[in-house]
Scaffold this motif. Structure first.
Motif, PDB file in Angstrom:
ATOM      1  N   PHE A 410       0.846  -1.204   0.000  1.00  0.00           N
ATOM      2  CA  PHE A 410       0.000   0.000   0.000  1.00  0.00           C
ATOM      3  C   PHE A 410       0.879   1.251   0.000  1.00  0.00           C
ATOM      4  O   PHE A 410       0.628   2.200  -0.745  1.00  0.00           O
ATOM      5  CB  PHE A 410      -0.916  -0.011   1.225  1.00  0.00           C
ATOM      6  N   ILE A 411       1.912   1.237   0.829  1.00  0.00           N
ATOM      7  CA  ILE A 411       2.830   2.376   0.897  1.00  0.00           C
ATOM      8  C   ILE A 411       3.602   2.525  -0.409  1.00  0.00           C
ATOM      9  O   ILE A 411       3.762   3.631  -0.938  1.00  0.00           O
ATOM     10  CB  ILE A 411       3.798   2.211   2.083  1.00  0.00           C
ATOM     11  N   PHE A 412       4.090   1.418  -0.966  1.00  0.00           N
ATOM     12  CA  PHE A 412       4.774   1.475  -2.260  1.00  0.00           C
ATOM     13  C   PHE A 412       3.877   2.109  -3.320  1.00  0.00           C
ATOM     14  O   PHE A 412       4.311   2.945  -4.118  1.00  0.00           O
ATOM     15  CB  PHE A 412       5.170   0.071  -2.726  1.00  0.00           C
ATOM     16  N   ASN A 413       2.626   1.681  -3.341  1.00  0.00           N
ATOM     17  CA  ASN A 413       1.684   2.184  -4.338  1.00  0.00           C
ATOM     18  C   ASN A 413       1.473   3.686  -4.184  1.00  0.00           C
ATOM     19  O   ASN A 413       1.414   4.432  -5.181  1.00  0.00           O
ATOM     20  CB  ASN A 413       0.353   1.442  -4.205  1.00  0.00           C
ATOM     21  N   ALA A 414       1.362   4.134  -2.939  1.00  0.00           N
ATOM     22  CA  ALA A 414       1.182   5.565  -2.691  1.00  0.00           C
ATOM     23  C   ALA A 414       2.391   6.362  -3.176  1.00  0.00           C
ATOM     24  O   ALA A 414       2.257   7.458  -3.742  1.00  0.00           O
ATOM     25  CB  ALA A 414       0.938   5.811  -1.203  1.00  0.00           C
ATOM     26  N   ILE A 415       3.589   5.810  -2.988  1.00  0.00           N
ATOM     27  CA  ILE A 415       4.811   6.474  -3.458  1.00  0.00           C
ATOM     28  C   ILE A 415       4.825   6.513  -4.985  1.00  0.00           C
ATOM     29  O   ILE A 415       5.098   7.553  -5.603  1.00  0.00           O
ATOM     30  CB  ILE A 415       6.058   5.736  -2.931  1.00  0.00           C
ATOM     31  N   LEU A 417       2.374   6.415  -7.107  1.00  0.00           N
ATOM     32  CA  LEU A 417       1.346   7.286  -7.676  1.00  0.00           C
ATOM     33  C   LEU A 417       1.522   8.746  -7.263  1.00  0.00           C
ATOM     34  O   LEU A 417       0.712   9.607  -7.630  1.00  0.00           O
ATOM     35  CB  LEU A 417      -0.041   6.788  -7.288  1.00  0.00           C
ATOM     36  N   GLY A 418       2.574   9.023  -6.485  1.00  0.00           N
ATOM     37  CA  GLY A 418       2.926  10.401  -6.177  1.00  0.00           C
ATOM     38  C   GLY A 418       2.214  11.023  -4.996  1.00  0.00           C
ATOM     39  O   GLY A 418       2.283  12.243  -4.808  1.00  0.00           O
ATOM     40  N   SER A 419       1.555  10.210  -4.180  1.00  0.00           N
ATOM     41  CA  SER A 419       0.823  10.772  -3.043  1.00  0.00           C
ATOM     42  C   SER A 419       1.587  10.670  -1.724  1.00  0.00           C
ATOM     43  O   SER A 419       1.080  11.102  -0.690  1.00  0.00           O
ATOM     44  CB  SER A 419      -0.530  10.069  -2.902  1.00  0.00           C
TER      45      SER A 419
END
Length: 465
Positions: A410-415, A417-419
């Motif tokens: 989840f954290i990787f995905n947020a990084i 996608l730029g959030s």
């Protein structure tokens, strides 16, 4: 009000249980019963899997087994796709589970702890065990405290799949070997071809754990880093090595170089777009994709396969062979263990696995099978599918580590996608995962795993291999 809520919860559980026992989960079933039953002289053994790419081949083999076997056994073969883990968990918890079931992503660790896996020691004869060769039975992989719970069959590890025609259109003559090259090629494809609806890169980010555990994890391992954030040398979590990989992904996904809507894509919709010639490259398993484009989503695209890019051009690590020691398990609560083992013998037979290998449905690693099987046309057509010296079995990771808050993917995905800032996100993961691991150790739930001499290029030496 409380009674209404309790009734609603009960109805929900019953509906899920009903779904597990039906064909609605993409299952192919010869029986509608929820238990192994004896019909006349035949004992019905339920087998569950999540594999669809091999569906045509397995259905044919199972039909032949049901018609010809001398053991009065009928296999009830059911395929569950996106809901496999949930369906299996519910079925096992209610004693409605299959007699034999496929490993899946978490089946071994989850169901071993729950006592749902039957040791196979009493069934595995020395002659049967010898078929699998040296190094096939590894403590922590398919053996726990000397008890054998599964057997090796196929192995899989990710590769980069790319469209050669798209590469040719933009003048790229070979697949990227580094992350920087991957970003460059993805950007070039998108800049030149987005007017035709063609984009350079895609990932099935609707399920970040599924997408990123098969890509960024393996890029880091191949680059000499850790697996799933765990540092075997120091016995703790360290996510810092992911930074250059996440930054490369972020550049692709925030610049518009990725296929639009990747954040809401499942893997099969992604594959349909690749089969239609709309995606330049993506990362997935080397055992599954050839069957997908031959059977599930037939395509005329000129696609090919390459090794994963690395942070630097030199490969300093190795890629973990997923499923390398496990394929099917026996339910500890089966009412028919002898017949369930006969089914496992069939599933692991030289005949079945040789055909599986020759048809390109999986990279079989059983020596007795490879002695009789011909090289599959898939490897003849795409040599990079074959396993190499950089594809190896890694030690098992810590289990029972449940950090507070969102998980690593989840954290990787947020990084990506730029959030979320990359340094902030990785520091947060280090803190929370190590706190959870330390607590699990303090509570005597797990022991610290540490191999001071661990070498990512030669992970098998911790097994004495």
């Amino acid at each position: 009000m409380k009674k209404s809520m309790a009734l609603l919860a009960t109805m929900l559980v019953l509906s899920l249980i009903t779904a597990c026992g039906s064909n609605s989960g993409n299952g192919n079933s010869s029986s509608q019963e929820n238990e192994s039953v004896t019909e006349g002289k035949k004992t019905v053994i339920k087998v569950w899997t999540m594999n669809r790419a091999d569906q045509e081949y397995m259905n044919e083999k199972i039909a032949a087994f049901n018609a010809e076997n001398e053991h009065n056994i009928e296999i009830d073969y059911q395929i569950y796709s996106d809901n496999y883990t949930q369906s299996l968990d519910i079925a096992m918890a209610t004693n409605e589970g299959p007699d034999v079931f496929f490993d899946g992503a978490t089946a071994f660790n989850d169901h071993l702890l729950k006592g749902n896996l039957a040791p196979l020691n009493d069934f595995v004869t020395p002659a049967f065990k010898e078929r699998f060769g040296e190094g096939a039975f590894v403590e922590g992989i398919n053996v726990i405290d000397g008890n054998i719970y599964s057997l090796p069959a196929i192995s899989t590890t990710p590769r980069l799949f790319y469209n050669k025609d798209i590469f040719d259109k933009v003048g790229v003559t070979e697949p990227p070997k580094t992350l920087d090259e991957m970003v460059e090629v993805a950007t070039l494809i998108t800049d030149q071809l987005k007017g035709e609806g063609i984009y350079g890169f895609a990932a099935n980010l609707k399920n970040p754990a599924q997408a990123l555990s098969r890509s960024v994890d393996y890029i880091l391992m191949r680059s000499g880093g850790v697996e799933a954030g765990y540092d075997f040398v120091n016995g703790k979590y360290d996510f810092s090595g992911y930074k250059p990989i996440l930054e490369a992904y972020k550049e692709i996904f925030t610049s518009g170089a990725a296929f639009p809507g990747s954040e809401s894509l499942d893997i099969d919709p992604l594959r349909t777009q690749f089969a239609a010639g709309k995606i330049g490259m993506y990362i997935s398993w080397n055992h599954s994709e050839p069957g997908v484009y031959m059977n599930q989503f037939p395509t005329e695209q000129n696609w090919s396969v390459a090794q994963l890019p690395t942070i630097e051009e030199t490969v300093t690590g190795s890629q973990h062979l997923n499923l390398a020691g496990r394929w099917y398990f026996m339910n500890a609560n089966t009412k028919h263990p002898d017949q369930a083992w006969k089914v496992m013998e069939f599933l692991y037979s030289d005949e079945l696995l040789a055909g599986y290998h020759e048809n390109g449905l999986g990279l079989v690693m059983v020596p007795s099978v490879l002695e009789v099987a011909e090289n599959p046309t898939t490897i003849q057509n795409w040599p990079e599918l074959a396993l190499t010296e950089h594809d190896k079995i890694w030690p098992p990771l810590p289990t029972g580590v449940i950090p507070e808050g969102n998980d690593m993917y989840f954290i990787f995905n947020a990084i990506i996608l730029g959030s979320l800032d990359v340094d902030k996100g990785l520091a947060d993961l280090n803190e929370r995962y190590n706190a959870a691991y330390d607590k699990a150790i303090a509570d005597n739930k797990v022991e610290r795993i540490q191999y001071p001499d661990f070498d990512p290029a030669n992970p098998g030496k911790v097994f004495g291999q």
